[in-house]
Design a protein around this motif. Structure first.
Motif, PDB file in Angstrom:
ATOM      1  N   THR A   1      12.255  11.835  17.360  1.00 57.76           N
ATOM      2  CA  THR A   1      12.411  11.289  16.006  1.00 57.76           C
ATOM      3  C   THR A   1      11.116  10.613  15.573  1.00 57.76           C
ATOM      4  O   THR A   1      10.568   9.789  16.307  1.00 57.76           O
ATOM      5  CB  THR A   1      13.557  10.265  15.962  1.00 57.76           C
ATOM      6  N   TYR A   2      10.639  10.977  14.384  1.00 53.93           N
ATOM      7  CA  TYR A   2       9.416  10.409  13.834  1.00 53.93           C
ATOM      8  C   TYR A   2       9.735   9.663  12.539  1.00 53.93           C
ATOM      9  O   TYR A   2      10.568  10.108  11.744  1.00 53.93           O
ATOM     10  CB  TYR A   2       8.379  11.495  13.554  1.00 53.93           C
ATOM     11  N   VAL A   3       9.041   8.545  12.364  1.00 55.34           N
ATOM     12  CA  VAL A   3       9.199   7.747  11.147  1.00 55.34           C
ATOM     13  C   VAL A   3       7.816   7.457  10.583  1.00 55.34           C
ATOM     14  O   VAL A   3       6.902   7.075  11.323  1.00 55.34           O
ATOM     15  CB  VAL A   3       9.943   6.421  11.436  1.00 55.34           C
TER      16      VAL A   3
ATOM     17  N   ARG B   1       4.980   5.466   8.116  1.00 59.88           N
ATOM     18  CA  ARG B   1       4.737   4.071   7.753  1.00 59.88           C
ATOM     19  C   ARG B   1       5.455   3.716   6.456  1.00 59.88           C
ATOM     20  O   ARG B   1       5.965   2.604   6.295  1.00 59.88           O
ATOM     21  CB  ARG B   1       3.235   3.828   7.618  1.00 59.88           C
ATOM     22  N   MET B   2       5.493   4.665   5.520  1.00 62.87           N
ATOM     23  CA  MET B   2       6.160   4.409   4.251  1.00 62.87           C
ATOM     24  C   MET B   2       7.650   4.162   4.461  1.00 62.87           C
ATOM     25  O   MET B   2       8.239   3.265   3.850  1.00 62.87           O
ATOM     26  CB  MET B   2       5.960   5.601   3.314  1.00 62.87           C
ATOM     27  N   GLN B   3       8.263   4.940   5.350  1.00 62.59           N
ATOM     28  CA  GLN B   3       9.677   4.722   5.659  1.00 62.59           C
ATOM     29  C   GLN B   3       9.891   3.357   6.312  1.00 62.59           C
ATOM     30  O   GLN B   3      10.888   2.679   6.050  1.00 62.59           O
ATOM     31  CB  GLN B   3      10.189   5.836   6.581  1.00 62.59           C
ATOM     32  N   GLY B   4       8.946   2.955   7.170  1.00 64.26           N
ATOM     33  CA  GLY B   4       9.029   1.632   7.780  1.00 64.26           C
ATOM     34  C   GLY B   4       8.952   0.523   6.749  1.00 64.26           C
ATOM     35  O   GLY B   4       9.664  -0.487   6.840  1.00 64.26           O
ATOM     36  N   ILE B   5       8.080   0.699   5.734  1.00 66.63           N
ATOM     37  CA  ILE B   5       7.957  -0.284   4.662  1.00 66.63           C
ATOM     38  C   ILE B   5       9.234  -0.321   3.824  1.00 66.63           C
ATOM     39  O   ILE B   5       9.708  -1.399   3.423  1.00 66.63           O
ATOM     40  CB  ILE B   5       6.732   0.029   3.783  1.00 66.63           C
ATOM     41  N   HIS B   6       9.803   0.858   3.536  1.00 66.75           N
ATOM     42  CA  HIS B   6      11.070   0.893   2.803  1.00 66.75           C
ATOM     43  C   HIS B   6      12.111   0.020   3.500  1.00 66.75           C
ATOM     44  O   HIS B   6      12.761  -0.840   2.877  1.00 66.75           O
ATOM     45  CB  HIS B   6      11.599   2.333   2.723  1.00 66.75           C
ATOM     46  N   ASP B   7      12.298   0.237   4.773  1.00 66.62           N
ATOM     47  CA  ASP B   7      13.300  -0.499   5.539  1.00 66.62           C
ATOM     48  C   ASP B   7      12.988  -1.987   5.577  1.00 66.62           C
ATOM     49  O   ASP B   7      13.878  -2.828   5.400  1.00 66.62           O
ATOM     50  CB  ASP B   7      13.374   0.071   6.955  1.00 66.62           C
TER      51      ASP B   7
ATOM     52  N   ASP C   1       0.846  -1.192   0.000  1.00 69.36           N
ATOM     53  CA  ASP C   1       0.000   0.000   0.000  1.00 69.36           C
ATOM     54  C   ASP C   1       0.889   1.253   0.000  1.00 69.36           C
ATOM     55  O   ASP C   1       1.753   1.411   0.870  1.00 69.36           O
ATOM     56  CB  ASP C   1      -0.880  -0.028   1.261  1.00 69.36           C
ATOM     57  N   ILE C   2       0.682   2.153  -0.977  1.00 68.65           N
ATOM     58  CA  ILE C   2       1.408   3.428  -0.989  1.00 68.65           C
ATOM     59  C   ILE C   2       0.412   4.588  -1.053  1.00 68.65           C
ATOM     60  O   ILE C   2       0.697   5.637  -1.642  1.00 68.65           O
ATOM     61  CB  ILE C   2       2.413   3.503  -2.165  1.00 68.65           C
ATOM     62  N   SER C   3      -0.757   4.395  -0.441  1.00 70.83           N
ATOM     63  CA  SER C   3      -1.768   5.459  -0.418  1.00 70.83           C
ATOM     64  C   SER C   3      -1.320   6.590   0.503  1.00 70.83           C
ATOM     65  O   SER C   3      -0.321   6.475   1.226  1.00 70.83           O
ATOM     66  CB  SER C   3      -3.109   4.896   0.058  1.00 70.83           C
ATOM     67  N   GLY C   4      -2.072   7.694   0.486  1.00 75.54           N
ATOM     68  CA  GLY C   4      -1.699   8.877   1.251  1.00 75.54           C
ATOM     69  C   GLY C   4      -1.566   8.643   2.742  1.00 75.54           C
ATOM     70  O   GLY C   4      -0.736   9.277   3.406  1.00 75.54           O
ATOM     71  N   SER C   5      -2.354   7.723   3.303  1.00 77.74           N
ATOM     72  CA  SER C   5      -2.317   7.482   4.744  1.00 77.74           C
ATOM     73  C   SER C   5      -1.012   6.844   5.199  1.00 77.74           C
ATOM     74  O   SER C   5      -0.702   6.830   6.391  1.00 77.74           O
ATOM     75  CB  SER C   5      -3.491   6.596   5.166  1.00 77.74           C
ATOM     76  N   MET C   6      -0.208   6.329   4.257  1.00 78.66           N
ATOM     77  CA  MET C   6       1.085   5.743   4.631  1.00 78.66           C
ATOM     78  C   MET C   6       2.095   6.808   5.044  1.00 78.66           C
ATOM     79  O   MET C   6       3.198   6.484   5.483  1.00 78.66           O
ATOM     80  CB  MET C   6       1.649   4.916   3.470  1.00 78.66           C
ATOM     81  N   SER C   7       1.723   8.067   4.927  1.00 81.36           N
ATOM     82  CA  SER C   7       2.610   9.152   5.357  1.00 81.36           C
ATOM     83  C   SER C   7       2.493   9.447   6.846  1.00 81.36           C
ATOM     84  O   SER C   7       3.265  10.251   7.386  1.00 81.36           O
ATOM     85  CB  SER C   7       2.304  10.424   4.562  1.00 81.36           C
ATOM     86  N   VAL C   8       1.534   8.816   7.529  1.00 84.71           N
ATOM     87  CA  VAL C   8       1.355   9.027   8.965  1.00 84.71           C
ATOM     88  C   VAL C   8       2.621   8.608   9.697  1.00 84.71           C
ATOM     89  O   VAL C   8       3.202   7.548   9.423  1.00 84.71           O
ATOM     90  CB  VAL C   8       0.142   8.233   9.489  1.00 84.71           C
ATOM     91  N   THR C   9       3.057   9.446  10.645  1.00 86.81           N
ATOM     92  CA  THR C   9       4.317   9.189  11.354  1.00 86.81           C
ATOM     93  C   THR C   9       4.082   8.681  12.775  1.00 86.81           C
ATOM     94  O   THR C   9       3.020   8.888  13.354  1.00 86.81           O
ATOM     95  CB  THR C   9       5.176  10.457  11.414  1.00 86.81           C
ATOM     96  N   THR C  10       5.102   8.046  13.310  1.00 83.01           N
ATOM     97  CA  THR C  10       5.097   7.531  14.674  1.00 83.01           C
ATOM     98  C   THR C  10       6.392   7.940  15.355  1.00 83.01           C
ATOM     99  O   THR C  10       7.470   7.861  14.753  1.00 83.01           O
ATOM    100  CB  THR C  10       4.976   5.996  14.683  1.00 83.01           C
ATOM    101  N   GLU C  11       6.282   8.368  16.606  1.00 79.48           N
ATOM    102  CA  GLU C  11       7.472   8.735  17.356  1.00 79.48           C
ATOM    103  C   GLU C  11       8.199   7.464  17.796  1.00 79.48           C
ATOM    104  O   GLU C  11       7.640   6.616  18.484  1.00 79.48           O
ATOM    105  CB  GLU C  11       7.097   9.568  18.579  1.00 79.48           C
TER     106      GLU C  11
END
Length: 701
Positions: A288-290, A292-298, A267-277
């Motif tokens: 530091t916030y990451v 969901r998309m960055q988490g999927i990348h990793d 999923d690469i929809s807009g909601s994947m931009s939500v961050t988590t501390e």
């Protein structure tokens, strides 16, 4: 096959106390706990053969009336109803309370406790006893009424172990692949399809050998006067209890195991931009916030590196979705974009994926895929359904392939879209889409695993059907756990595909909660991975109880047909028999808590997912009562904790569903799907326990 009880309890009935009380507490002969004295009965069985604890220490089995020289009088029978016709029965399903008003008093039964004290004109009281799985018991010195108890006639099938056979193990012989091996075809009964085995007996009738089926009574003529033999061993001898029938090799069926495909559907929809501390701030630095998309990348980069290291010849493909579906394949060719009308055309999507160029192995495509992953950006809506369809279609070209589906929102575009406040017709179409896709995946030997992000609403109960039907995993992840979960999914290798289990019992036995009301149960399992275990309960039809009371043993047969990963077609036939008992008093310490616990989890999860919440609640209460009784007789702190937690968790979910109008939340759906995959705790040493893929509390994580 592993049974919960050493004996088959013939007089368990699913109708329970409500039916017994609604008849005015007037028992039939099969309900009667008649204890004739020795002078009344010719039958004198020994104690050494029975695993239950009878109330009469001189006799370990309860003879029926036809075994006795005289008919018992009322004083010999434990049932003495004071008023058999007068009174009313009131049932409140919402509160689980039953009230029976009799001419001589009032009876109130609460399903939460399982026992009652009855106030009658004579002041008789209730006494406590060990576990009793009958509906009701009446005694001359008092009246005891108990709720329906859990059925202890349960069998567990460790399918993952039974189908874990390769060509190498066949060459090594019976030490690896248990039992006899033969390239012959099994000899089936012409009526019920049972296979001749060590439980069968043959006889000569007019110069021909006849096998009278032990399950249905059909007479079958055998071509050989000596019966059926394998490697010099007659199948009707004790050596024919576990036979592996191996079909001849077919060169056209050969397939390289490394051809199996892994499809990452992301999923690469807009909601994947939500961050988590992930790192809290302090006086010296900001938090530091990451995203969901960055988490999927990793997570994807780690998975690609792991596959390159451990399975360099494995084929890997990438599919992404937002308001369109993009097929990157192995990253070496131009992507294919599917949008607009294509997202609602099932056949077109399937054809596009089937004809897409064959991905190269990860050793050749690693750099290209890694670059594609790095370039992914989040935007748009969520066309989850079409993306799942394309991914399954690509993977279906190779048996043993996997689809790893990761999303953070419910589908809102194209096939399988989910809308708030959907009409019954749209919900039916939604259910049909995911069931159809899951069925196609299972038939093609494809496993689909679904993972969603925590604190989102993805309608996991619907999407999770893809995993449930194909033998995949369902889980909820966060930024820190998504990489580990993907690696766990990649480790779930298919042992066999097209698995069909057939369980046979004698005519007169049936399997509650199954569609078949017959003594033959067929379950299409599909894909099987390590640790897969399924359970069933069985019972004797009330009108056939008398027949089984005359038998000392009851036969059972399991037939498992499957195709191994190297396309070897096999059928494994295991035949066993169990002693029967007429006693409803079973020593709780002799019961197998592992089999009962797994069955409770699987059955209640299945009933809950089917919307039969009240039935699941009744099963949970009965199992809790049984668990308590077993724990008192045979303590096992580890099993009690795990299986007790399963019961408590399912009880909470069911209670929430009965008090709220909404369906299963994503968190509840995750637990229910994991309960459907519940398996026994390993009984081996510490090293093997560590290797067990899904055990104990791990299934609730």
């Amino acid at each position: 096959m592993e049974f919960a009880c050493s004996h088959v309890v013939c007089n368990w009935t699913p109708e329970g106390v409500l039916s017994a009380l609604s008849r005015g507490l007037e028992p039939s002969n099969r309900d009667c706990d008649h204890q004739p004295s020795n002078r009344d009965c010719d039958h004198q069985p020994s104690n050494r053969d029975c695993g239950h604890q009878p109330s009469n220490r001189d006799c370990d089995q309860q003879p029926s009336n036809r075994d006795c020289d005289q008919q018992p009088s009322n004083r010999d029978c434990v049932h003495q109803p004071s008023d058999k016709a007068t009174g009313t029965v009131t049932i409140n399903l919402a509160t689980g309370t039953v009230t029976i008003s009799l001419a001589t008093g009032t009876v109130t039964i609460s399903q939460a406790t399982g026992t009652v004290t009855i106030s009658l004109a004579t002041g008789r009281s209730v006494s406590e006893h060990q576990y009793d799985n009958r509906a009701a018991v009446l005694k001359p010195t008092g009246l005891e009424v108990k709720l329906p108890k859990a059925n202890i006639n349960v069998v567990s099938l460790g399918v993952g172990r039974l189908v874990n056979i390769t060509k190498e193990s066949l060459i090594l012989g019976p030490s690896t692949a248990k039992g006899l091996q033969t390239s012959q075809s099994p000899v089936h009964c012409g009526k019920c399809s049972a296979v001749i085995s060590c439980l069968s007996s043959t006889q000569s009738i007019q110069d021909k050998t006849v096998w009278v089926c032990e399950f249905c009574g059909e007479e079958n003529s055998l071509s050989s006067p000596l019966g059926v033999c394998v490697e010099g061993v007659c199948l009707t001898s004790p050596g024919g209890g576990d036979v592996l029938y191996v079909a001849p090799d077919n060169e056209d069926d050969y397939q390289n195991l490394e051809d199996a495909l892994v499809v990452f559907c992301v999923d690469i929809s807009g909601s994947m931009s939500v961050t988590t501390e992930i790192t809290p701030g302090n006086a010296m630095r900001s938090p530091t916030y990451v995203s969901r998309m960055q988490g999927i990348h990793d997570a994807l980069q780690r998975a690609l590196s792991l596959l390159l290291q451990n399975s360099p010849h494995r084929r890997v493909a990438l599919v992404t979705f937002n308001d369109e579906v993009v097929v990157y394949g192995d990253g070496t060719t131009c992507p294919v974009y599917l949008r607009d009308w294509a997202l609602v055309d099932y056949d077109f999507l399937w054809e596009q994926a089937q004809t897409y160029s064959t991905p190269h192995c990860i050793a050749e495509s690693y750099k290209h895929l890694a670059q594609r992953v790095t370039e992914l950006r989040e935007h748009g809506a969520t066309s989850l359904g079409p993306a799942a369809l394309v991914s399954v279609a690509m993977a279906s070209r190779y048996v043993g392939s996997k689809v790893v589906l990761c999303t953070d929102g419910k589908a809102n575009i194209g096939l399988g879209r989910m809308e708030d406040g959907s009409s019954p017709s749209s919900l039916s179409l939604l259910d049909h889409f995911y069931r159809r896709l899951g069925h196609q995946a299972a038939n093609s030997g494809v496993i689909v695993s679904v993972m969603t992000f925590e604190d989102t609403d993805c309608r996991l109960a619907e999407v999770g059907r893809l995993a449930d039907q194909t033998g995949g995993r369902v889980n909820i992840v966060n930024i820190g756990t998504v990489a580990t979960e993907i690696q766990t999914v990649l480790a779930d290798n298919i042992l066999a595909t097209g698995v069909i289990a057939t369980l046979l019992a004698p005519d007169g036995v049936y399997f509650p909660y199954e569609e078949e009301g017959d003594h033959k149960l067929v379950r299409e399992i599909g894909n099987v991975t390590k640790g897969v275990e399924i359970t069933f309960q069985f019972t004797v039809k009330p009108e056939r109880t008398g027949i089984f009371l005359q038998r000392d043993r009851m036969p059972f047969q399991l037939q498992v047909s499957f195709t191994t990963r190297d396309h070897q077609r096999m059928t494994r036939v295991i035949s066993q028999q169990r002693r029967t008992t007429t006693s409803s008093w079973v020593w709780a310490g002799s019961l197998n808590l592992s089999v009962l616990g797994v069955h409770c989890a699987q059955l209640c999860a299945r009933l809950t997912m089917e919307g039969r919440v009240e039935e699941a609640q009744r099963q949970l209460r009965a199992q809790q009562h049984l668990l308590t009784a077993i724990s008192q007789q045979k303590p096992n702190p580890l099993e009690e904790k795990i299986y007790g937690n399963w019961i408590d968790t399912m009880t909470t979910i069911c209670d929430d569903l009965t008090t709220e109008d909404e369906g299963l939340s994503d968190e509840a759906a995750k637990v229910v799907y994991q309960m459907k995959r519940a398996s026994s705790l390993p009984q081996q040493g510490p090293k093997e326990e560590e290797e067990h893929p899904v055990t104990g509390s791990e299934q609730l994580n």
